[in-house]
Design a protein around this motif. Structure first.
Motif, PDB file in Angstrom:
ATOM      1  N   VAL A 129      30.930  62.879 -39.160  1.00  0.00           N
ATOM      2  CA  VAL A 129      31.255  64.415 -39.258  1.00  0.00           C
ATOM      3  C   VAL A 129      32.730  64.504 -39.533  1.00  0.00           C
ATOM      4  N   ARG A 130      33.405  63.965 -39.087  1.00  0.00           N
ATOM      5  CA  ARG A 130      34.870  64.123 -39.436  1.00  0.00           C
ATOM      6  C   ARG A 130      35.390  63.664 -40.778  1.00  0.00           C
TER       7      ARG A 130
ATOM      8  N   GLY B  63      19.558  60.712 -28.926  1.00  0.00           N
ATOM      9  CA  GLY B  63      19.758  62.236 -28.922  1.00  0.00           C
ATOM     10  C   GLY B  63      21.016  62.580 -28.031  1.00  0.00           C
ATOM     11  N   ALA B  64      21.277  61.724 -27.063  1.00  0.00           N
ATOM     12  CA  ALA B  64      22.656  62.213 -26.132  1.00  0.00           C
ATOM     13  C   ALA B  64      23.776  61.873 -27.123  1.00  0.00           C
ATOM     14  N   GLY B  65      23.943  60.607 -27.801  1.00  0.00           N
ATOM     15  CA  GLY B  65      25.026  60.143 -28.758  1.00  0.00           C
ATOM     16  C   GLY B  65      25.077  61.249 -29.908  1.00  0.00           C
ATOM     17  N   LEU B  66      23.981  61.547 -30.431  1.00  0.00           N
ATOM     18  CA  LEU B  66      24.043  62.614 -31.461  1.00  0.00           C
ATOM     19  C   LEU B  66      24.577  63.733 -31.145  1.00  0.00           C
ATOM     20  N   GLY B  67      24.211  64.546 -30.062  1.00  0.00           N
ATOM     21  CA  GLY B  67      24.701  65.752 -29.768  1.00  0.00           C
ATOM     22  C   GLY B  67      26.113  65.820 -29.376  1.00  0.00           C
TER      23      GLY B  67
ATOM     24  N   LEU C 191      22.352  57.178 -39.833  1.00  0.00           N
ATOM     25  CA  LEU C 191      21.148  56.321 -39.976  1.00  0.00           C
ATOM     26  C   LEU C 191      21.770  54.942 -39.762  1.00  0.00           C
ATOM     27  N   MET C 192      23.103  54.768 -40.299  1.00  0.00           N
ATOM     28  CA  MET C 192      23.668  53.439 -39.843  1.00  0.00           C
ATOM     29  C   MET C 192      23.790  53.242 -38.325  1.00  0.00           C
TER      30      MET C 192
ATOM     31  N   ALA D  87      30.144  57.093 -31.686  1.00  0.00           N
ATOM     32  CA  ALA D  87      30.940  56.799 -32.529  1.00  0.00           C
ATOM     33  C   ALA D  87      30.806  57.213 -34.111  1.00  0.00           C
ATOM     34  N   TYR D  88      29.499  56.561 -34.612  1.00  0.00           N
ATOM     35  CA  TYR D  88      29.293  56.893 -35.926  1.00  0.00           C
ATOM     36  C   TYR D  88      29.128  58.170 -36.334  1.00  0.00           C
TER      37      TYR D  88
END
Length: 286
Positions: A174-175, A105-109, A209-210, A168-169
């Protein structure tokens, strides 16, 4: 003025006779039948287990080095009858799930913030790169000193282990979203959270998902490290007992339990991929 009929026919004949070209064919998806696909998935593990069994039965593998499948099965049934197997597996699964949920959750945000905004990247990226560069196993002594040896330490260690890969993923996904797609969505009036949730995040979903699959794999390593200290239940506690009493059957059983936990996590991600990205099955060569 329309071209003469003879000229059009001649052009069609030249197009069909051009070497190296073939008329387009309708691509029909050919799915391998389940009765063949399922055995293929278990073929290599079955061969490895057979080799392990034969090596133990013939004496090529010493029981002091690697216990055979019958002894491992006996250890499994012993723990299952006592009820410890279900308790240990549930405790390890709960720790891993909580740690992954917090870290993912933290990494995604943070990945979304850094990927969508230059200011967000400047504020977040350098710190996350530092976290990614530091091995999370090096944080074990510090985390024990800061949070003790209770459940909080174990969950936070797994969370720190998984936050960097997810960030990182997600940032990369997004980029890599097509700018034309974003501009088209804005042309239809999508802005703000709707643009992120309905356009950018779905386009970055393969990378997300990866990242989730990588995070779940890393969480197993974090779980092993976390359960080596101050634990009275869990698969890691079973590993400690096996080391103290030199029970190789329990050691192998712990490896099997960790592998099964990893398969459960991977199966969950595959299920999400099947429903969230059904088009990905069409690019696989059958």
């Amino acid at each position: 003025m329309d071209a003469p009929a003879g000229t059009a026919a001649h052009a069609d004949a030249d197009a069909t006779s051009t070497p190296g070209l073939a008329p387009p064919r309708l691509r029909v998806e050919r799915r391998r039948p389940a009765w063949l696909s399922v055995p293929l998935r278990f073929l290599l593990p079955a061969l490895l287990i057979a080799a392990w069994w034969i090596g133990s039965a013939t004496g090529a593998l010493s029981p002091q080095v690697l216990a055979g499948p019958p002894k491992v099965w006996s250890a499994l049934t012993e723990l299952a009858r006592s009820g410890q197997l279900a308790d240990f597996a549930a405790a390890s699964f709960t720790r891993a799930a909580l740690g992954v949920a917090l870290g993912v959750g933290a990494g995604l945000g943070l990945g979304l913030v850094a990927g969508l905004s230059t200011l967000g990247e400047e504020l977040v990226d350098s710190t996350l790169q530092i976290v990614r560069a530091v091995p999370f196993l090096a944080l074990v002594p510090l985390f024990i000193a800061w949070f003790g040896i209770d459940e909080l330490y174990k969950v936070l260690l797994i969370a720190v282990a998984t936050i960097a890969p997810m960030y990182a993923y997600t940032y990369l996904g997004v980029r890599n979203v097509d700018r034309k797609l974003v501009e088209a969505a804005r042309g239809f009036g999508l802005t703000g959270p709707r643009l992120v949730l309905e356009v950018i995040l779905p386009a970055a979903l393969p990378s997300v998902l990866m990242a989730l699959r990588v995070c779940l794999s890393i969480s197993i390593t974090g779980l092993i490290a976390a359960e080596q200290v101050g634990t009275t239940e869990g698969v890691g506690y079973l590993v400690t007992l096996a080391q103290e009493y030199n029970r190789t059957d329990y050691m192998v059983l712990c490896v099997v339990l960790y592998a099964l936990l990893g398969l459960v996590f991977d199966g969950a991600v595959r299920l999400v991929e099947r429903f969230a990205m059904p088009w990905r099955r069409q690019v696989a060569l059958r």
